[in-house]
Design an enzyme around this catalytic site. Structure first.
Site, PDB file in Angstrom:
ATOM      1  N   ASP A 431      -9.175  14.848  -9.389  1.00 25.97           N
ATOM      2  CA  ASP A 431      -8.720  13.470  -8.900  1.00 25.97           C
ATOM      3  C   ASP A 431      -9.727  12.872  -8.205  1.00 25.97           C
ATOM      4  O   ASP A 431     -11.008  13.501  -7.755  1.00 25.97           O
ATOM      5  CB  ASP A 431      -7.379  13.611  -7.982  1.00 25.97           C
ATOM      6  CG  ASP A 431      -6.997  12.300  -7.713  1.00 25.97           C
ATOM      7  OD1 ASP A 431      -6.887  11.438  -8.228  1.00 25.97           O
ATOM      8  OD2 ASP A 431      -6.613  12.276  -6.301  1.00 25.97           O
ATOM      9  N   THR A 433      -9.222   9.751  -5.577  1.00 14.17           N
ATOM     10  CA  THR A 433      -8.928   9.278  -4.183  1.00 14.17           C
ATOM     11  C   THR A 433      -8.345  10.417  -3.512  1.00 14.17           C
ATOM     12  O   THR A 433      -7.425  11.298  -3.788  1.00 14.17           O
ATOM     13  CB  THR A 433      -7.682   8.243  -4.198  1.00 14.17           C
ATOM     14  OG1 THR A 433      -8.307   7.212  -5.038  1.00 14.17           O
ATOM     15  CG2 THR A 433      -7.391   7.795  -2.902  1.00 14.17           C
ATOM     16  N   PHE A 786       7.629   2.145  -4.463  1.00 15.94           N
ATOM     17  CA  PHE A 786       6.589   2.410  -5.424  1.00 15.94           C
ATOM     18  C   PHE A 786       7.011   3.403  -6.349  1.00 15.94           C
ATOM     19  O   PHE A 786       7.434   4.533  -5.921  1.00 15.94           O
ATOM     20  CB  PHE A 786       5.110   2.519  -4.786  1.00 15.94           C
ATOM     21  CG  PHE A 786       3.944   2.819  -5.745  1.00 15.94           C
ATOM     22  CD1 PHE A 786       3.193   1.856  -6.369  1.00 15.94           C
ATOM     23  CD2 PHE A 786       3.812   4.151  -6.185  1.00 15.94           C
ATOM     24  CE1 PHE A 786       2.390   2.241  -7.135  1.00 15.94           C
ATOM     25  CE2 PHE A 786       2.612   4.257  -6.915  1.00 15.94           C
ATOM     26  CZ  PHE A 786       2.063   3.414  -7.785  1.00 15.94           C
ATOM     27  N   LYS A 810       3.512  -6.047  -3.981  1.00 24.33           N
ATOM     28  CA  LYS A 810       2.119  -5.452  -4.036  1.00 24.33           C
ATOM     29  C   LYS A 810       2.037  -4.600  -4.897  1.00 24.33           C
ATOM     30  O   LYS A 810       2.964  -3.609  -5.272  1.00 24.33           O
ATOM     31  CB  LYS A 810       1.443  -5.094  -2.469  1.00 24.33           C
ATOM     32  CG  LYS A 810       2.149  -3.640  -2.170  1.00 24.33           C
ATOM     33  CD  LYS A 810       1.615  -3.499  -0.876  1.00 24.33           C
ATOM     34  CE  LYS A 810       2.102  -2.096  -0.404  1.00 24.33           C
ATOM     35  NZ  LYS A 810       1.834  -1.586   1.032  1.00 24.33           N
ATOM     36  N   GLY A 934      -6.190   7.113 -11.352  1.00 25.80           N
ATOM     37  CA  GLY A 934      -5.284   6.005 -11.386  1.00 25.80           C
ATOM     38  C   GLY A 934      -6.251   4.660 -11.310  1.00 25.80           C
ATOM     39  O   GLY A 934      -5.441   3.648 -11.413  1.00 25.80           O
ATOM     40  N   GLY A1001      -6.305   4.152 -19.336  1.00 26.71           N
ATOM     41  CA  GLY A1001      -5.084   4.647 -19.248  1.00 26.71           C
ATOM     42  C   GLY A1001      -4.159   4.441 -20.959  1.00 26.71           C
ATOM     43  O   GLY A1001      -3.787   5.422 -21.450  1.00 26.71           O
ATOM     44  N   LYS A1036      -2.526  13.151 -17.101  1.00 25.87           N
ATOM     45  CA  LYS A1036      -3.255  14.272 -16.314  1.00 25.87           C
ATOM     46  C   LYS A1036      -3.177  15.649 -16.740  1.00 25.87           C
ATOM     47  O   LYS A1036      -4.069  16.273 -17.240  1.00 25.87           O
ATOM     48  CB  LYS A1036      -3.461  14.076 -14.974  1.00 25.87           C
ATOM     49  CG  LYS A1036      -4.204  12.778 -14.098  1.00 25.87           C
ATOM     50  CD  LYS A1036      -3.771  12.926 -12.533  1.00 25.87           C
ATOM     51  CE  LYS A1036      -4.494  11.677 -11.962  1.00 25.87           C
ATOM     52  NZ  LYS A1036      -4.439  11.651 -10.406  1.00 25.87           N
ATOM     53  N   ASP A1056      -5.119  16.201  -4.436  1.00 21.41           N
ATOM     54  CA  ASP A1056      -4.599  16.336  -2.947  1.00 21.41           C
ATOM     55  C   ASP A1056      -3.205  15.647  -2.993  1.00 21.41           C
ATOM     56  O   ASP A1056      -2.641  15.626  -1.816  1.00 21.41           O
ATOM     57  CB  ASP A1056      -5.632  15.571  -2.078  1.00 21.41           C
ATOM     58  CG  ASP A1056      -5.409  13.844  -2.410  1.00 21.41           C
ATOM     59  OD1 ASP A1056      -5.763  13.439  -1.318  1.00 21.41           O
ATOM     60  OD2 ASP A1056      -5.590  13.485  -3.652  1.00 21.41           O
TER      61      ASP A1056
END
Length: 1373
Positions: A431, A433, A786, A810, A934, A1001, A1036, A1056
């Protein structure tokens, strides 16, 4: 676009009653009666649970309704005193090896095939069973003690007998009980929240015991309770609960509560208090138990360790089968030989049974030989492997290089049986981030209404922080002295992979002191680097006009409207919990405020209503203004902002002119008062009387509308953010934001810097401070959280000024841009939105190229009828039990359409330290690194360049396709391009240039389909690295599975967050990083580390050691067993294949069980072929493990041949030495056994790369143990081994020089070929490992010279160059 998605979801739901369900939960505070038609359509199908109060008006129904519900007592033990022996034996005999040896024991009890004394053949099996039984008993006793401590915890439960709350043990709590909890108490069972002492019906819990997250979670009382708002009385609880059956889904709860008036209220996850969580910030809560004991979600997630088989173990199982085949061949040879010997035997000098035919005797002899040669199957090998792996994990967990001082944590092993797989990894899927980056989000830049604000001063601040952190790291390289005992204790070896640790269910670990509840733990996402944002001067100047005493509202531009709405969205579109530092973990309460709009601020109201007008004002052009460097961080320190009471004051022309020169206004805002309601509920403003209206009309006819602020409000943003008090002390107004993600925290901190401060949160209200207007209450209607499907979050609020229903959204730019209004219309507003979208997209692309994370901000104003229509369907979705997630998703998709784009943010997420060096080392080690993220494509490419995944010499291949046909054609073209470039470049540039594939993606979705995945995989295999952008968690895991299954390679996945769990579980080795996003990834992983850089040493050093040690030990086990068993086999040719042995049975059984069992353990635990420093410096040495060079099929068979040769030498040299002598059977066996012992022990010395005093002690001790046992046995044993008599045999043999001469000659001749082979091979074609080992033995100057030669040789071999320079090497002058 979004309507198409909605129709697709709707059709899918209608087509199948069991559609795929995902997580979606939407708390709501807006309630309405369900219509009769909706009420009648709901059907609760499938298994469900009905819960009524155990003590209350419906207690007569309790026993019939609650039949089958489990109690709250937990039991994690496997055994009891009565069941331990039978159950443990039953479980142990599930192992095939134990069944095999049990079969041999039973076979030896058959008289016709008996080979040894019956009790002797039982010894190996009994010893193994006893050792494992003792280990299981100790583990089970620990679980028993822990269960007893948990079950005896005290909870306050309502008693129907005493009509009050009494103390009871946790184990006595039942479904339907009312439980009362207080601050800092742990929840004993899953319960619905019925009462909270909080006036808003809110309860705050800490879920650290479940997911490791220390930030507070908000739970709310079930709505529309008849007793809501008053003290809860159990006797008056007439409702009953219908909910889903117990399950392990921690993030979903579905059901409804039916009140006596037949009204049903939907139940959500935010109404449920989960077992093992801790009550925070709430004085008292009361709940009713719905799941207890093993039916709670926490216990149902405690499923125990997930077993993985390592690659080496699979190879071992194959070789064990070959050993079985070899055993069968040897036994068949003995059976046939015995039958032929009997057939040809005539005039025998000794008595033999003549009633058995040769064929039947041969059949009997087959089973006798099975018993004699049983040691060929290594029963103790599996136990030895477990011991070695346990010790390897101990060394890994106690490596100080894996210690993280900031988190006070070290590496954690959660899987015991795959340590050797760490040395064979070929593909790493990472990953981005939080794995490659810090996951410390810092607000960096933003664009609002098409105007970019670069925040240059803030960028310089970040550079200063980075420099300070680098210097701090350089000054600190030692372990903390107060490292927790838990990390160093033997408990750290426990590899329980359950997602909920039993040791956390009581709130503190066993044998550890519980932390004080008043100690405020480290709050995530709240470091000074994240909070102390320096505002942009131009943006600050625009907002400061709201504080100006001469601010003309009618001249306010649309741009200012966008700016205020933008920061309001940042402040409220989240789930952040607001706390105060002066009272630890105490949530700032929102004062009760009437939702009536502020009618005295008509002009301000107009400012926020402009989005609702059909026409828009002209957007102010952006002005290119250089950022001023005069703004310092101290200027923007956060403090208490003034609050105002809005009170209209009649002012005539003369008064204004006399009081404030040049000021003309109708209303003044007086400081010192609050907008909040007073003690008696009075509103903070007053209605104007008729006289004031007349005066206002007179003035309005002449004057412009101006708002005059008193001196307390004139300070603007700079003064409002100053913190009072002495330096270093927390101000009274300092706030702590506890967010579930770093993105939320960064945006809320940024909004606060600009005066839009989130000051408090309750279930249905937010307290927000806006520039120039003080603290305003915002009614929170709905939260649409979200999820990975929508990729966005929305809040529905009633605006505090306009009283309109507004949706703030957002989310990812790829989604928000599609949902934003199009520019197709001729309306000016449509033209404006088109311009804003165009400029915002340019800024987003720029942010992505700089490696920033981007989020788009948007809003939508709903008409009342539109909102009511949507609310009707949303309430139905919330109160549904079946298909609730699908209905809520449909509801959200209907609402989030045709939104108005406000702007976007750019958030910086820095790389972790040593990430580029780690990736470079892994690539040199032959490991292919793929990044699955992502994020936007440009952001991912930028990060790839920064971490050296993408080199300057690489050729970038980009795949962005809108259709499957285009994807198929593009993959074909890219494959042709790669093949063409490879042919052009040839072998010359191999290793210095390559290809990196970047896939988005949508293209990845097409590429993973069955007819395209082979081509995609072939293209990816030819690339040096692959970057998958905008990938979902499912994609993934699909990518990892594809590479793992199709290429047959060893894979490792590292992440993580919760979105990485699927790929971590799919990979051969899963590694979780205990970072900023909780413990979901860690709980699903095999190993848990704190930083990505630790992966380098974990693989290159410990992975290499674990694999080579275990592989060499397994081969050594096979060697010594085959070598010794063949001695018995060769003797059969001289005894008529009768199954006789030349040694007493006690020595025969103990030879592998005791005399030669410890040296292999030391070999597998402590052997070190190369030092850690060399392995880190030469990553290429890792390739040998990838290719399984230490344990190849050829290596196995060469070891078997060597064992056969050594057994021949060990048997026939004593045979010829004692030929013609009067030595009896046991006298011949004595030098054979002694020679075999010396050969096996010295063979290990030859193969070992490390010899220490411990090796010498074990080897010498094993030899002394053998000779001591045989001598004592020879002296004291008279009838210990009938029919033979070993009395005095070994004593006599060891007193003769021939014995020692035979042993010496046999040992030398047996080991000489192996010594010659090693000498020739290491001289002619030394391995890289050997060359590296030799370089370790030279001085630093010679070492550097040899390293240069190494580089030259590697370059000629078309491999990667290894840098010679190392700051740790010092060459003497």
């Amino acid at each position: 676009m979004e309507q198409i998605h909605w129709v697709r979801h709707r059709c899918r739901r209608l087509a199948s009653s069991r559609s795929v369900r995902g997580f979606y939960s939407a708390p709501s505070s807006q309630h309405s009666e369900r219509s009769p038609e909706l009420h009648s359509t709901q059907q609760l199908s499938g298994k469900r649970r009905t819960v009524v109060a155990r003590h209350g008006p419906r207690q007569h129904e309790y026993h019939s309704v609650s039949k089958g519900c489990q109690g709250n007592s937990i039991r994690t033990t496997k055994y009891s005193l009565l069941t331990f022996i039978p159950m443990n034996l039953f479980q142990q005999f599930h192992r095939l090896a134990n069944l095999y040896f049990l079969f041999l024991v039973m076979l030896n009890w058959v008289p016709v095939v008996e080979a040894f004394q019956k009790e002797i053949t039982m010894i190996p099996l009994v010893v193994v069973l006893i050792i494992i039984a003792i280990k299981d008993a100790l583990e089970d006793y620990r679980r028993y003690r822990f269960d007893r401590r948990i079950n005896n915890n005290i909870a306050t439960v309502y008693s129907g007998k005493y009509q009050r709350y009494v103390d009871q043990h946790w184990k006595d709590v039942c479904v339907g009980d009312f439980v009362r909890l207080s601050f800092n108490e742990i929840i004993p069972a899953d319960m619905l929240l019925l009462y909270s002492s909080d006036p808003h019906g809110v309860c705050y819990i800490e879920t650290a015991n479940l997911d490791g997250e220390t930030n507070l979670k908000q739970r709310q009382v079930v709505r529309d309770l008849p007793q809501q708002g008053s003290e809860f009385t159990p006797e008056n609880f007439h409702s009953h609960i219908e909910c889903e059956s117990p399950n392990n889904d921690l993030i979903r709860f579905r059901g409804y509560m039916e009140h006596p008036n037949k009204k049903r209220v939907g139940l959500h996850n935010n109404n449920l208090l989960l077992r093992s969580c801790t009550i925070r910030n709430t004085e008292t809560v009361i709940g009713i138990v719905v799941y207890a004991g093993h039916e709670t979600k926490a216990m149902m997630n405690n499923s125990g360790p997930r077993y993985k088989r390592s690659k080496l173990e699979r190879r071992l199982n194959v070789d064990v089968l070959w050993s079985v085949v070899l055993l069968v061949i040897m036994c068949l040879t003995g059976a046939v030989g015995h039958a032929l010997w009997l057939w040809n035997l005539k005039d025998a000098l000794f008595q033999i049974p003549d009633t058995v035919s040769p064929a039947l005797a041969g059949f009997y002899m087959f089973w006798t030989m099975i018993i004699v040669l049983q040691v060929l199957i290594p029963i103790s090998l599996y136990v030895s492997i477990e011991v070695v792996k346990l010790c390897q994990i101990f060394f890994i967990q106690n490596d100080k290089d894996f210690y993280d001082e900031n988190l006070d944590s070290r590496i954690e092993c959660r899987a015991l049986n795959i340590t050797e797989d760490l040395g064979q990894i070929q593909y790493v899927f990472s990953d981005k981030t939080g794995t490659l980056t810090e996951n410390k989000m810092v607000f960096c830049r933003c664009t609002i209404a098409g105007v970019e604000y670069p925040h240059e001063e803030n960028a310089r601040r970040l550079e200063v922080y980075e420099q300070e952190e680098v210097e701090a790291v350089d000054r600190s390289h030692t372990l903390k002295s107060h490292t927790s005992a838990k990390s160093l204790s033997c408990k750290s070896l426990s590899c329980n992979r359950s997602s909920v640790s039993l040791h956390t269910l009581t709130g503190d670990a066993e044998d550890e002191e519980a932390p004080s509840p008043n100690v405020l733990p480290h709050n995530a996402f709240s470091s000074p680097m994240e909070k102390d944002v320096v505002p942009d001067p131009l943006l600050l100047q625009k907002l400061n006009c709201l504080y100006s005493p001469l601010f003309l509202l009618r001249d306010a531009s649309l741009e200012l409207t966008y700016i205020v709405d933008f920061f309001m969205a940042l402040a409220i579109c989240n789930t952040v919990v607001v706390s105060s530092p002066n009272q630890p973990r105490y949530v700032v309460k929102v004062p009760e405020v009437s939702p009536t709009k502020l009618k005295s601020l008509d002009d301000i109201k107009m400012l926020f209503q402009r989005f609702g007008l059909p026409r828009f004002s002209t957007l102010s052009p952006a002005q290119a203004t250089e950022s001023s460097h005069s703004f310092t961080r101290s200027l923007f320190a956060r403090g208490k902002a003034p609050s105002f009471n809005l009170s209209p004051t009649p002012v005539d022309k003369g008064t204004v002119a006399g009081g404030e020169p040049g000021a003309q206004a109708i209303t003044s805002i007086k400081p010192g008062l609050n907008v909040a309601r007073g003690e008696h509920g009075d509103q903070g403003y007053e209605e104007e009387d008729d006289e004031e209206d007349e005066r206002r009309q007179d003035v309005n006819g002449v004057e412009d509308n101006v708002v005059i602020l008193n001196s307390g409000a004139l300070t603007g943003l700079d003064n409002s953010n100053k913190a009072p008090g002495s330096p270093g002390e927390p101000s009274e107004d300092e706030l702590i934001y506890e967010a579930e993600s770093p993105d939320e925290a960064a945006l809320v901190h940024a909004a606060r810097v600009y005066g839009c401060t989130l000051r408090g949160r309750s279930v249905d209200h937010l307290l927000v401070e806006l520039p120039g207007m003080g603290s305003l209450p915002v009614r929170l209607l709905h939260i649409l959280p979200f999820d990975s499907t929508r990729k966005r979050m929305s809040v529905v609020v009633r605006h505090p000024l306009t009283n309109q229903v507004v949706v703030y959204t957002k989310g990812a730019d790829s989604v928000i841009m599609d949902l934003a209004k199009s520019a197709e219309g001729a309306d000016q507003s449509d033209y404006m939105q088109g311009h804003i979208r165009e400029q915002t997209q340019k800024h987003l692309d720029s942010y992505a190229r700089e490696g920033l994370r981007t989020l788009c901000i948007a809003k939508k104003v709903l008409e009342e009828n539109e909102y009511e229509s949507w609310l009707k369907h949303h309430v139905f979705a919330e109160t549904s039990i079946e298909n609730r997630e699908e209905l809520l998703l449909e509801s959200a998709l209907k609402l989030e359409t045709n939104i108005t784009l406000l702007g976007a943010t750019g958030i910086v997420d820095r790389l972790q330290e040593e990430v580029p060096e780690t990736i470079e080392a892994l690539q040199k080690a032959g490991v292919k690194v793929w990044v699955l993220t992502g994020d936007k494509q440009e952001t991912a490419i930028n990060i790839a360049c920064a971490c050296k995944l993408l080199r300057s010499t690489d050729q970038l291949l980009t795949a962005n396709c809108g259709s499957k046909e285009m994807c198929k054609a593009l993959i074909f073209e890219l494959r042709k391009e790669v093949e063409r470039r490879e042919l052009e470049c040839g072998e010359a540039n191999e290793g210095t240039s390559g290809f990196t594939l970047v896939v988005d993606g949508r293209t990845l979705e097409f590429a993973l389909e069955d007819d395209l995945k082979d081509g995609f995989l072939e293209l990816s295999r030819r690339c040096r690295a692959v970057i998958c952008c905008r990938s979902t968690p499912l994609q993934k895991s699909q990518v990892v599975r594809l590479v793992q299954d199709q290429l047959r390679v060893m894979t490792l996945a590292i992440g993580d967050g919760a979105n990485d769990v699927s790929m971590i579980q799919v990979a051969d080795v899963g590694i979780g990083i205990s970072g900023q996003e909780g413990m979901q990834a860690v709980m699903s992983s095999d190993f848990a580390i704190s930083r990505f850089k630790h992966l380098r040493k974990l693989l290159l050093v410990h992975g290499h050691w674990c694999y080579t040690r275990l592989a060499n030990m397994i081969l050594y086990f096979f060697y010594k067993n085959v070598m010794y068993v063949n001695l018995l086999f060769w003797y059969q040719f001289f005894c008529g294949f009768s199954g006789s042995v030349m040694s007493n049975s006690w020595v025969l059984i103990f030879f592998n069980l005791l005399f030669t069992s410890t040296p292999p353990l030391i070999y597998g635990i402590l052997d070190k072929d190369v030092s850690a420093e060399t392995l880190m410096m030469l990553p290429e040495l890792y390739i040998s493990g990838q290719n399984s060079k230490a344990y190849l099929p050829s290596t196995f068979w060469l070891t078997m041949l060597d064992a056969f040769y050594q057994s021949l030498v060990c048997f026939f040299i004593p045979y010829f030495a004692y030929a013609g002598s009067d030595a009896d059977l046991l006298s011949f066996g004595s030098p054979v056994n002694a020679s075999a012992l010396f050969i096996i022990l010295i063979h290990q010395v030859i193969e070992s790369h490390t010899l220490t005093w411990l090796h010498a002690l074990v080897l010498v001790g094993s030899a002394l143990f053998y000779f001591s046992f045989t001598l004592v046995f020879s002296v004291v044993c008279v009838t210990c081994s009938p029919p033979t008599n070993p009395l005095g045999v070994d004593t006599l043999q060891m007193s003769q020089p021939l014995f020692y001469g035979v042993c010496a000659l046999t040992t030398v001749l047996a080991l000489l070929p192996r010594l010659l082979f090693h000498a020739l091979h290491n001289s002619i074609s030394p391995s890289d490992t050997l060359r590296a080992t030799l370089m370790e033995q030279v001085n630093p100057k010679e070492y550097c010279r040899r390293m240069q030669n190494w580089n030259q040789d590697q370059s000629k071999a078309k491999s990667l160059v290894v840098p010679v320079e190392d700051s740790a090497l010092t060459v003497p002058d």
